[in-house]
Design an enzyme around this catalytic site. Structure first.
Site, short mmCIF file in Angstrom:
data_model
loop_
_atom_site.label_atom_id
_atom_site.label_comp_id
_atom_site.label_asym_id
_atom_site.label_seq_id
_atom_site.Cartn_x
_atom_site.Cartn_y
_atom_site.Cartn_z
N SER A 22 24.73 9.68 58.55
CA SER A 22 25.34 9.00 57.39
C SER A 22 24.32 8.15 56.65
O SER A 22 24.26 8.16 55.41
CB SER A 22 26.49 8.10 57.86
OG SER A 22 27.51 8.87 58.41
N ARG A 26 22.59 8.56 52.66
CA ARG A 26 22.65 7.47 51.67
C ARG A 26 21.25 7.00 51.29
O ARG A 26 21.02 6.61 50.14
CB ARG A 26 23.48 6.32 52.24
CG ARG A 26 24.99 6.71 52.26
CD ARG A 26 25.74 6.04 53.36
NE ARG A 26 27.18 6.26 53.29
CZ ARG A 26 27.83 7.29 53.86
NH1 ARG A 26 27.16 8.22 54.54
NH2 ARG A 26 29.14 7.39 53.76
N ARG A 121 37.46 23.09 53.18
CA ARG A 121 37.86 21.69 53.40
C ARG A 121 38.46 21.06 52.14
O ARG A 121 38.15 21.45 51.03
CB ARG A 121 36.64 20.89 53.93
CG ARG A 121 36.25 21.38 55.31
CD ARG A 121 35.04 20.68 55.86
NE ARG A 121 35.30 19.27 56.12
CZ ARG A 121 34.37 18.41 56.51
NH1 ARG A 121 33.11 18.83 56.67
NH2 ARG A 121 34.66 17.15 56.74
N SER A 168 38.54 7.08 54.56
CA SER A 168 37.45 8.06 54.51
C SER A 168 36.25 7.43 53.84
O SER A 168 36.30 7.04 52.67
CB SER A 168 37.88 9.30 53.72
OG SER A 168 36.74 10.00 53.28
N ASP A 317 34.07 10.82 64.70
CA ASP A 317 33.20 11.96 65.05
C ASP A 317 32.94 12.07 66.55
O ASP A 317 32.38 13.06 67.02
CB ASP A 317 31.86 11.85 64.30
CG ASP A 317 32.04 12.02 62.80
OD1 ASP A 317 33.07 12.59 62.37
OD2 ASP A 317 31.16 11.57 62.04
N LYS A 344 37.96 18.57 59.69
CA LYS A 344 36.52 18.40 59.87
C LYS A 344 35.84 19.77 59.77
O LYS A 344 36.42 20.71 59.25
CB LYS A 344 36.25 17.70 61.20
CG LYS A 344 36.74 16.25 61.23
CD LYS A 344 35.98 15.40 60.23
CE LYS A 344 36.51 13.99 60.19
NZ LYS A 344 35.93 13.21 59.08
N ARG A 348 39.28 20.39 64.62
CA ARG A 348 38.77 19.96 65.94
C ARG A 348 39.89 19.74 66.94
O ARG A 348 39.64 19.84 68.15
CB ARG A 348 37.91 18.70 65.79
CG ARG A 348 36.54 19.00 65.25
CD ARG A 348 35.59 17.82 65.31
NE ARG A 348 34.30 18.22 64.73
CZ ARG A 348 33.49 17.43 64.06
NH1 ARG A 348 33.80 16.14 63.89
NH2 ARG A 348 32.35 17.88 63.57
N ARG A 391 29.45 19.43 66.56
CA ARG A 391 29.95 18.46 67.55
C ARG A 391 30.73 19.16 68.66
O ARG A 391 30.76 18.71 69.80
CB ARG A 391 30.78 17.37 66.89
CG ARG A 391 30.00 16.63 65.81
CD ARG A 391 30.36 15.18 65.66
NE ARG A 391 29.63 14.61 64.54
CZ ARG A 391 28.36 14.18 64.55
NH1 ARG A 391 27.67 14.22 65.69
NH2 ARG A 391 27.77 13.69 63.48
C1 S3P Z 1 30.98 10.38 57.05
C2 S3P Z 1 32.30 9.99 57.06
C3 S3P Z 1 33.31 10.58 57.96
C4 S3P Z 1 32.66 11.33 59.11
C5 S3P Z 1 31.55 12.22 58.65
C6 S3P Z 1 30.45 11.40 57.98
C7 S3P Z 1 30.06 9.74 56.10
O1 S3P Z 1 34.11 11.50 57.25
O2 S3P Z 1 33.62 12.06 59.82
O3 S3P Z 1 30.97 12.93 59.71
O4 S3P Z 1 28.83 9.87 56.25
O5 S3P Z 1 30.54 9.07 55.17
P1 S3P Z 1 35.36 11.03 56.34
O6 S3P Z 1 34.88 10.28 55.19
O7 S3P Z 1 36.04 12.31 55.94
O8 S3P Z 1 36.23 10.20 57.24
#
Ligand code: S3P
Length: 426
Positions: A22, A26, A121, A168, A317, A344, A348, A391
């Site tokens: 993540s 960013r 998705r 989210s 996750d 996901k 899952r 995962r």
């Molecule tokens: C993430 C947010 C989560 C997570 C994903 C990474 C991110 O998803 O499950 O693996 O980097 O912002 P959601 O925003 O759908 O909850």
């Protein structure tokens, strides 16, 4: 196909894990919006983050490798260029949703696509709030899935006030990134706190962000001021496999170095500790605005627990890895409010029930939005399918290693978030 043998001894020693997925996404996106170069250390070169790198290059950023690091030079907040081709987010929901937020306010056309999993998705959750700003976004069919086209914005878009129906971080981040370009401030309210790496990094880049409870407000910006260097913390989602495995195997004593322990991500540690795990955070420090620690784990006896609600976004996750831990615990574990697992990289909840029960029959059951794990049943060698989900692959691997071994159909999907996982396991 890969066969994992049972481990007849504990895990001992020190492990360094790859950078946080993540935070890596960013770091490239925000660095591409600055005018001064940013060196990113411990960047995760997994397939998902490389999708973000390629997309940001197509939007005009210069991104090169400098040994172990990457160097990103952007053209400023208002200097993105129209991509010459479709942007391909691959398997990465984070790439797609964050970049939809970034591209929605631009005065040029963008079209996104992705792999088989990402094309299935749900994207309406991000199209809906972005459309409220005045952006014109079109997806395929009623689900508004990929491919998705964003038309050039004719004028500056509106700031919005948006109450998110699901927690989210990807949707929240898309709205915040789009808010940088709006006419007026943008406020987003989460039902419960999701990972806050975007907010932390935007603050480090000089954007004005205010928090009040679960509401986050961002102000439009003229430019961003970048740090010279960003250190990406180790990924707690990758550390989770070793934390669980070391807890399960007798005679383990492992230290995982430089793990990101941002409180929006440490649910896995809190729940395992409640189950009886022996996990200690040592050498706690802060780097690039994120908390880091070395995580020390020794073998322990685990007990079933029940949890849900606000805990879920803090470990979303890690639920497959946690389900493995629960299968070895004494008693039943009930995990509520996990309907998000159905959307996901694969469903899952279904994958856990179908594949994990091959190793430990009659252990895992699911309802629409919960997972029930009856711990302590007999474990067998099994042939399992990863469903191309990184995962699932890693969770099956540690499950087999702690049980009677496992064979998985496709090991290459670990490339998404942990390219050297199997070398490390060996
Ligand atoms: C993430 C947010 C989560 C997570 C994903 C990474 C991110 O998803 O499950 O693996 O980097 O912002 P959601 O925003 O759908 O909850």
């Amino acid at each position: 196909m890969k066969k994992i043998l049972p481990l007849n001894h504990g895990l001992r020693g020190t492990i360094k894990i790859p950078g946080d997925k993540s935070i890596s996404h960013r770091s490239v996106i925000l660095s591409s919006l600055a005018t001064t170069p940013v060196e990113i250390e411990n960047f995760l070169s997994g397939a998902d983050c490389l999708s973000t790198v390629e997309c940001m290059k197509s939007l005009g950023a210069k991104i090169v490798r400098t040994g172990e690091n990457i160097l990103v030079t952007g053209n400023g907040l208002h200097g993105l260029r129209e991509p010459e081709n479709v942007l391909d987010a691959g398997n990465s929901g984070t790439t797609l949703r964050l970049l939809m937020g970034l591209c929605a306010p631009q005065k040029f056309l963008t079209t996104f696509t992705g792999d088989n999993s990402l094309r299935r998705r749900p994207m309406a959750r991000v199209i809906k709030p972005l459309t409220m700003t005045g952006a014109k976004i079109f997806g395929r069919n009623d689900n508004q899935s990929l491919p998705i086209t964003i038309l050039p914005a004719e004028k500056n878009l509106r700031g919005i006030f948006y109450k998110m129906p699901v927690a989210s971080a990807q949707v929240k981040s898309a709205i915040l990134l789009s808010g940088l370009f709006a006419e007026t401030p943008t406020t987003v309210i989460e039902p419960s706190p999701s990972r806050d790496h975007t907010e932390k990094m935007l603050t480090a880049f000089g954007a004005r962000i205010e928090h009040r409870g679960n509401a986050i407000r961002i102000f439009p910006a003229e430019n961003l001021t970048a740090p010279e260097r960003i250190f990406v913390a180790g990924d707690i989602s990758s550390a989770a496999y070793w934390i669980v495995l070391a807890s399960l195997l007798d005679d383990s004593d492992v230290t995982i170095e430089s793990v990101g322990v941002n409180e929006t991500r440490t649910g896995i540690i809190d729940v395992l500790q409640q189950m009886g795990a022996s996990i200690e955070l040592i050498n706690q420090r802060t780097s690039s605005g994120e908390k880091l620690a070395d995580v020390h784990v020794v073998s322990s006896k685990l007990y079933g627990v029940e949890f849900g609600g606000e805990m879920i976004p803090r470990l979303i996750d890690e639920i497959p890895a946690l389900a493995v831990a629960a299968a070895f615990a004494t008693g039943t574990t009930i995990i509520r409010d996990v309907a998000e697992l159905r959307v996901k990289e694969t469903d899952r909840l279904a994958a856990i029930v179908d594949e994990f029960n091959k190793i430990s029959p009659e252990t895992f059951t699911a309802t629409d939005d919960s997972l029930i794990i009856k711990g302590g049943r007999e474990k067998f060698f099994a042939e399992c399918q990863t469903r191309a989900d990184h995962r699932m692959a890693m969770s099956l691997a540690i499950f087999g290693a702690a049980a009677q071994g496992v064979s998985i159909d496709d090991e290459t999907c670990v490339d998404i978030s942990y390219p050297n996982f199997f070398e490390e396991l060996n």
